[in-house]
Write a protein that holds these residues in place. Structure first.
Motif, mmCIF file in Angstrom:
data_model
loop_
_atom_site.group_PDB
_atom_site.id
_atom_site.type_symbol
_atom_site.label_atom_id
_atom_site.label_comp_id
_atom_site.label_asym_id
_atom_site.label_seq_id
_atom_site.Cartn_x
_atom_site.Cartn_y
_atom_site.Cartn_z
ATOM 1 N N TRP A 1 0.850 -1.194 0.000
ATOM 2 C CA TRP A 1 0.000 0.000 0.000
ATOM 3 C C TRP A 1 0.890 1.250 0.000
ATOM 4 C CZ3 TRP A 1 -5.135 -0.781 -0.548
ATOM 5 C CH2 TRP A 1 -5.715 -1.945 -0.041
ATOM 6 N N PHE B 1 3.401 0.326 3.153
ATOM 7 C CA PHE B 1 2.882 -0.679 4.073
ATOM 8 C C PHE B 1 2.774 -2.027 3.370
ATOM 9 C CE2 PHE B 1 -1.177 -2.509 6.062
ATOM 10 C CZ PHE B 1 -0.456 -3.258 6.981
ATOM 11 N N ASP C 1 1.548 -5.530 3.374
ATOM 12 C CA ASP C 1 0.400 -6.083 4.095
ATOM 13 C C ASP C 1 0.200 -7.550 3.711
ATOM 14 O OD1 ASP C 1 -2.046 -6.579 5.295
ATOM 15 O OD2 ASP C 1 -3.179 -5.167 4.058
ATOM 16 N N THR D 1 -2.074 -9.468 5.457
ATOM 17 C CA THR D 1 -3.342 -9.851 6.099
ATOM 18 C C THR D 1 -4.184 -10.750 5.201
ATOM 19 O OG1 THR D 1 -3.328 -7.699 7.194
ATOM 20 C CG2 THR D 1 -5.384 -8.943 7.285
ATOM 21 N N LYS E 1 4.512 -7.444 12.306
ATOM 22 C CA LYS E 1 4.219 -6.013 12.473
ATOM 23 C C LYS E 1 5.461 -5.154 12.674
ATOM 24 C CE LYS E 1 -0.546 -6.240 14.106
ATOM 25 N NZ LYS E 1 -1.497 -5.879 15.187
ATOM 26 N N ILE F 1 -9.934 -3.778 6.364
ATOM 27 C CA ILE F 1 -8.800 -2.945 6.802
ATOM 28 C C ILE F 1 -8.943 -2.724 8.309
ATOM 29 C CG2 ILE F 1 -7.603 -0.740 6.499
ATOM 30 C CD1 ILE F 1 -7.621 -2.438 3.950
ATOM 31 N N ALA G 1 -3.658 -1.455 9.978
ATOM 32 C CA ALA G 1 -3.479 -1.203 8.539
ATOM 33 C C ALA G 1 -3.892 0.218 8.172
ATOM 34 C CB ALA G 1 -4.273 -2.217 7.725
ATOM 35 N N ARG G 2 -5.027 0.664 8.753
ATOM 36 C CA ARG G 2 -5.517 2.014 8.451
ATOM 37 C C ARG G 2 -4.487 3.076 8.797
ATOM 38 N NH1 ARG G 2 -8.928 3.160 4.989
ATOM 39 N NH2 ARG G 2 -7.152 4.368 4.311
ATOM 40 N N LYS H 1 -1.231 2.750 8.987
ATOM 41 C CA LYS H 1 -0.093 2.646 8.072
ATOM 42 C C LYS H 1 -0.454 3.219 6.696
ATOM 43 C CE LYS H 1 2.846 0.382 10.743
ATOM 44 N NZ LYS H 1 4.121 0.992 11.178
#
Length: 329
Positions: A184, A192, A194, A196, A216, A301, A305-306, A308
């Motif tokens: 991202w 970021f 990710d 996930t 993380k 999200i 995550a938000r 980042k």
């Protein structure tokens, strides 16, 4: 055989191009049946070096390479191109600040955006590699208003490849077993990576790795700073891996992504996932047979995550504003 694809590579006498040109000309990127007309742009001072690169391409005796055009003339370079691989820029060296790169490179990409607007085909596909890649792509797009915004992308596939390889090494599997990693945001230390929604041999990566603290912290930090680590070790930027990532990006753009899989590309945001519209921001995309990409929608999200994603967006907004100020000065 079909009509040759006219492919421009800028910074053609440089390190990344030297690792890239063979794969493009051989057919590894656009296909084994697609002839290539290769346009090589660099500054006048590099024409001697570029002559040697051209000699080597000739000596490779590549059947698909129908034409090589080395030039320092921007109007000749951008004339009627189908693909623009914009590598040429001042490279980041050890100890350099990102803002120094921005000031040095943004005017180059303003000029190249204007050249794309004036000389290139209107369906040209552009990948910006020269850093800061997202912001340079934004400037290119701004100064080429006659070309669709979705035709401008920047390279974050290198970051995706780095992230996949870190996960694979952690678990002891092949990197091809790791799918749907997302990058991202910015191609910078705020990006970021990710995992996930990523899978490893069909199972969620988070379930296989079973180490939330590593995911993380060390994992994210390693991917974010990998470029700087390579520079510290080699005293040069990551040319080989960047060239491989450019090939991956273009091959998927032209041939599509497998069902159920996505890749990361820096693209023009349409507002998805709360990202400011118009920014060049890396997102997960699926690509169909018609060379059109769509943002993967509906991914959950979480708060981590938000935060980042918002941090890297904030950096991109600041870079964009600084770039516009430099261009308009």
């Amino acid at each position: 055989m079909s009509k040759p694809l006219r492919v421009l590579v800028t910074g053609a006498a440089g390190q990344i191009a030297y690792s890239l040109l063979y794969s493009i000309a051989k057919g590894d990127v656009f296909g084994p049946d697609r002839p290539i007309s290769l346009v090589l742009l660099d500054i006048e001072a590099m024409m001697g070096v570029l002559k040697g690169v051209v000699m080597e391409l000739i000596d490779c005796a590549l059947p698909l390479l129908t034409e090589i055009i080395p030039t320092s003339d921007i109007s000749m370079a951008f004339k009627d191109i189908d693909v623009g691989v914009l590598v040429g820029a001042m490279p980041r060296r050890e100890g350099m600040e990102r803002k120094d790169l921005l000031k040095a490179n943004v005017k180059i990409f303003k000029q190249q955006g204007q050249a794309l607007d004036q000389f290139a085909k209107k369906n040209v596909k552009v990948i910006v590699v020269g850093n800061p890649a997202n912001t340079n792509a934004f400037i290119c797009k701004k100064y080429a208003p006659s070309i669709p915004p979705q035709n401008f992308t920047c390279l974050t596939r290198l970051d995706q490849n780095r992230a996949q390889s870190q996960i694979a090494a952690r678990v002891g599997v092949s990197c091809q077993d790791v799918k749907n990693v997302i990058i991202w945001g910015n191609h910078s230390s705020t990006q970021f990576p990710d995992v996930t929604h990523a899978t490893l041999k069909g199972k969620p990566v988070l379930e296989v790795v079973k180490d939330d603290n590593w995911i993380k912290n060390e994992f994210i930090s390693t991917v974010q700073t990998r470029g700087a680590a390579v520079i510290a070790a080699r005293k040069l930027s990551s040319a080989m891996s960047a060239a491989k990532a450019i090939c991956d990006h273009l091959k998927d753009w032209f041939h599509g992504t497998p069902d159920g899989q996505w890749v990361s590309m820096g693209i023009t945001s349409d507002g998805s996932y709360g990202i400011e519209k118009g920014l060049i921001y890396s997102m997960p995309v699926k690509i169909g047979a018609g060379q059109e990409y769509t943002i993967v929608q509906g991914l959950s999200i979480d708060d981590f995550a938000r935060s980042k994603m918002d941090a890297t967006m904030k950096e991109l907004i600041e870079e964009r504003d600084a770039a516009l100020q430099t261009c308009e000065a």
